[in-house]
Each structure stands twice: as structure tokens, then as C-alpha cells.
Design an enzyme around this catalytic site. Sequence first.
Site, PDB file in Angstrom:
ATOM      1  N   HIS A 105       0.208  -1.025   0.176  1.00 15.67           N
ATOM      2  CA  HIS A 105       0.454  -0.079   0.044  1.00 15.67           C
ATOM      3  C   HIS A 105       0.996   1.403  -0.036  1.00 15.67           C
ATOM      4  O   HIS A 105       2.305   0.873   0.686  1.00 15.67           O
ATOM      5  CB  HIS A 105      -0.551   0.261   1.282  1.00 15.67           C
ATOM      6  CG  HIS A 105      -2.090  -1.766   1.862  1.00 15.67           C
ATOM      7  ND1 HIS A 105      -2.553  -1.861   0.676  1.00 15.67           N
ATOM      8  CD2 HIS A 105      -1.335  -2.402   2.297  1.00 15.67           C
ATOM      9  CE1 HIS A 105      -3.285  -2.889   1.109  1.00 15.67           C
ATOM     10  NE2 HIS A 105      -2.158  -3.358   1.892  1.00 15.67           N
ATOM     11  N   GLU A 123      -1.911   0.161   8.055  1.00 14.51           N
ATOM     12  CA  GLU A 123      -2.524  -1.421   9.085  1.00 14.51           C
ATOM     13  C   GLU A 123      -1.982  -2.068   9.933  1.00 14.51           C
ATOM     14  O   GLU A 123      -0.831  -2.153   9.930  1.00 14.51           O
ATOM     15  CB  GLU A 123      -3.245  -2.248   8.070  1.00 14.51           C
ATOM     16  CG  GLU A 123      -1.915  -3.079   7.191  1.00 14.51           C
ATOM     17  CD  GLU A 123      -2.895  -3.337   5.688  1.00 14.51           C
ATOM     18  OE1 GLU A 123      -3.488  -4.684   5.899  1.00 14.51           O
ATOM     19  OE2 GLU A 123      -2.862  -3.190   4.455  1.00 14.51           O
ATOM     20  N   HIS A 181       4.007  -7.321   1.781  1.00 14.86           N
ATOM     21  CA  HIS A 181       2.897  -8.657   3.048  1.00 14.86           C
ATOM     22  C   HIS A 181       1.775  -9.561   1.799  1.00 14.86           C
ATOM     23  O   HIS A 181       1.229  -9.144   0.724  1.00 14.86           O
ATOM     24  CB  HIS A 181       1.859  -7.546   3.745  1.00 14.86           C
ATOM     25  CG  HIS A 181       1.138  -6.856   3.665  1.00 14.86           C
ATOM     26  ND1 HIS A 181       0.703  -5.612   3.188  1.00 14.86           N
ATOM     27  CD2 HIS A 181      -0.099  -7.157   3.338  1.00 14.86           C
ATOM     28  CE1 HIS A 181      -0.057  -4.973   2.164  1.00 14.86           C
ATOM     29  NE2 HIS A 181      -0.626  -5.818   3.117  1.00 14.86           N
ATOM     30  N   ARG A 201      -1.079  -4.888  -6.241  1.00 12.10           N
ATOM     31  CA  ARG A 201      -0.723  -6.160  -6.567  1.00 12.10           C
ATOM     32  C   ARG A 201       0.745  -6.452  -7.211  1.00 12.10           C
ATOM     33  O   ARG A 201       0.712  -6.290  -7.957  1.00 12.10           O
ATOM     34  CB  ARG A 201      -1.971  -6.934  -7.245  1.00 12.10           C
ATOM     35  CG  ARG A 201      -1.854  -8.578  -7.002  1.00 12.10           C
ATOM     36  CD  ARG A 201      -2.925  -9.193  -7.785  1.00 12.10           C
ATOM     37  NE  ARG A 201      -4.491  -8.887  -7.187  1.00 12.10           N
ATOM     38  CZ  ARG A 201      -4.701  -8.188  -7.845  1.00 12.10           C
ATOM     39  NH1 ARG A 201      -4.752  -7.998  -9.293  1.00 12.10           N
ATOM     40  NH2 ARG A 201      -6.531  -7.483  -7.111  1.00 12.10           N
TER      41      ARG A 201
END
Length: 324
Positions: A105, A123, A181, A201
Site C-alpha cells: 500500500h 494497517e 505483505h 498487487r
Amino acid sequence: MIKNSMLYPLRFYPIYKQAIWGGRRFWSFLERELPEEEWVAESWEISGHPDGISVVANGSLRGKTLESLRQEYPEELLGIHAASSRFPLLVKFLDANQQLSVQVHPNQEYVAQQGFSDQAKAEAWVVLHAEPGSRMTLGFQHPVTREEVAEALEKECLETLLFSVEPQEGECYFLPPGTVHSLGAGILLYEVQQCSNLTLRLYDWNRVDVHGRKRTLHTEHGLAAMNPHYWNAQKVVPRQISLEKETLLESEFFCLDRWRLQNQETCLEKEGRCHLLTVLSGEVFVQGLAEPLGKGETVLIPAQCSGIALRTESPTQILDAYMP
């Protein structure tokens, strides 16, 4: 203490997101009613994101959206964060029944540079359940450069660089923007994040669909957005605040505390900001709520209502997410 305001502790209808990698653990572990034979990947508990805006499920504001409340009562809802352009946090559960792609991200600088319509995304994960042998990919085995990662992607062997762990229940992991991740099969998570749905992605394990086609990747953006300094994300070491409370995370993006309460009464601190409380086990009676909050349920405590009482009659575990 709840002050004179239109707002009160707010419960919301969950927003279910289906994906091929989802499962049925919201039914088995969170005791949710799910449509038969549906594989649910995510349950957005509190969200002001355009891809899924929460709707109030209790009280006189039932049927109102979180976004409409933010616009109508910004100070009462968000306190010192009233200037936010959307509700700043998103709380969800994730159920991975298959391995997810390797993702990254971007930070706000890269978002602005590229003119993305969404926002940056940090996150944090709290592991609720992990099948034996399940793995989470959290960065790389050693410090890397973008050139090394690009070469591994070109050779379709990124897995030779990736670092993974076998997660245990209760562990917390923090993934700031730029962290590479991937969530593995057999894991149920609580997640708190910035209010963004922007994912790049980077790699998909060379998988193909039934037609022999690979999924679309965002290699160029992913390489640019990854932060080589976040090459290895270790589990968070909690900081004990009191016998009942520990801080899992204090960051510039959000904070996360964990409460372990017995038969007792306490109250929320951190006035001037809203709180997002999620019950992981047991149940809690929240001042201003007609019914107790049970396992897997989340409530938003508006900033105007901070300082309200929480009461438990049995061992109860609660996560409390809020802005710094």
C-alpha cells in the site's frame, strides 16, 4: 459521561465483501449468521469509505450513514479530528481460506504524486485464529533494494526473497505504507487501517485461473511504492499500561489498545477523539447502549461521548482503536 448531543454509542450493520480467498470463519468463530454456501473474505465493521459506507443499526439515527453523520456532526463525532475529509479509520475482519497475493500500500506522498483517487493505507493486524502451519508474509528475509526485488519479479521467483512467520493467536503486526505483505490460508484477523481501499498487487505466486491466465499485477507502481526500510515486519511488543490495559500500537496513523476486563467497571480515556471498540470475547455493557456488546461486535463511541462507562460481568477482551 454522555454530554448533550444528538450522538450516542453507534452500532452499524456489517458490510460483507466476497472474494475467492474468503471462508466461513465469521460463522464458526464470530458466531455470525451468513448466507448458506457463501465464502466471505471481509466484514467491514465501521467504514466511511466510498466502497462501503456503514449504516447505523441502533437508536434514533438508525438508517443514517456514517458519512452523513461526519458531515452533520463533525466536532461531536471526531473531536480534534473533525477536519478529516472522510471518517479516518476502517475496522474490519478478514478470513483467509486461500493465500492472498503479495501486496503493498502506498504512502500519501506517492498517492499525491500519482494522482490516485484513494488515500494512503497503513494497517495493523491482530490474529484471532490461525490454523497450524499457516503463514503470513511480512517483508523480506534480509534488507533488499528495489533492483533486487524487480529482478526476482522478472524471474518469477519473488518467494525466494520473502520472509514469513507462523502467526499465533493474540499477536499484533503493524504494516506501515510501503510494507510488502501477504496473508496466508487458515488465518482470521482483526484489522484497523486508514480509510483506504488502495492496494497494489506486486506478485501472485505465478498462479493462473481455469483459463490459464494470470491476474493483473501493478508491478511498476508496487516497486515504486514499496519502502525498502520496511524489509522485515516483526510482531508488536505490547506496552502494559495497567493490570487490565495494554497498548499494542501508537503510531502517527492510529493507536490500538487491548483491554482484558473481569467483573468490573471502567471508563474510556483519551477525550477529544472517537473510539472504535471491538469485543473479541465475552461481553461488555456500554453506557448509552440498550444491549450489551458481544463477541465479534463493534461500537463507535463519538468524541462527544468519550469518558463513558464500560461494565463487564465475566472475562472480556476488547480492542480499542482511535486516532493519535
